[in-house]
Design a protein around this motif. Sequence first.
Motif: not given
Length: 338
Positions: A176-191
């Motif tokens: 939830v949220g594509v910002g400073g935290l979220g854009h990194l979370a998406v990358q970590f979870l995808a990998k």
Amino acid sequence: MKVHAYVADSAGARLRPHEYEPGPLGPNEVDVRVTHCGVCHTDIGAIDDEWGFAKFPVVAGHEAVGVVEATGDAVDRELLPIGLRVGVGATAGSCFACEWCLSGRQNLCPRRDDVIFRGLGGGFASHIRATDWRHVHPIPDALSSADAAPLFCAGTTVFTPLLTHGVRPVDRVAVVGVGGLGHLAVQFLAKWGCAVTAISRTRAKEADARGLGATDFIAAGEEGALAAAAGSFDFVLSTATGDLPWDAYLDLLRPQGKLCVVGVPENAISAGVMNLLPAEKAIVGGIVGSPVQTRQMLDFAARHGIRPEIETYPIADVEQALDRVRQGTARYRAVLEL
């Protein structure tokens, strides 16, 4: 040694140059000459005294990267030689004697050294001092100093819940949220191997989210969008800083799913008990990782090519950087060059 820093004298004040003497180096302490420092929303919270904890004058900055300049007598100099490129994050020390430290959970130590609570002593400065060398982290060669800086708060904050809460590669996860935290979370979870759905209020960041590794996207502001995804996710990671309709987000979870909150909402979290009990769902919190978890995060980011999207500013333009973060317009992290 004189530390040249940028301080705020009162809530919301513009930063001014300031010098202070940190005092003699303790046996476990390390002085790091700062070359880069990320700007986090928590830094804005300290400068603006949003939560009433600021100690003025305050030197913000808790995503510091630089080189080891001096070490105390008890520091393992083979692990932290002079000149080594390292980072000092949100936690710069802990007691290493309590049950939390002895069990490897130094990030939960009641006596931990939280940089943001120091007043003087933050990373918007020529030097930052870690009170225990075991909280000073060597940086993998694959990571540039500018890219590494945001990982010491934003990166470890969104990576640690994967370890703590047992997120599996087979899980379906929403961020939830594509910002400073979220854009990194998406990358970590995808990998990590998860099927990742990014959730944002509008579709303005959909292309960004998919480019970062999201396999699906939900615009929460569209009527019925959240309801249509009910029962879809094993884990929901909320990086949003505003209040959410918490029951609607609990509805997204499958039985025994977890809603993990790492962004700081403005008000209390409220949810209906019948959205928790019958399916054994849970609301949990998340913070920065322990030293081991932080180093695992750095290694994972280096191996998988995970990088924050950053805007860099010379320290002379610190007010511009602060305003970008304050207004929520930075894409997606601001980093100061000292």
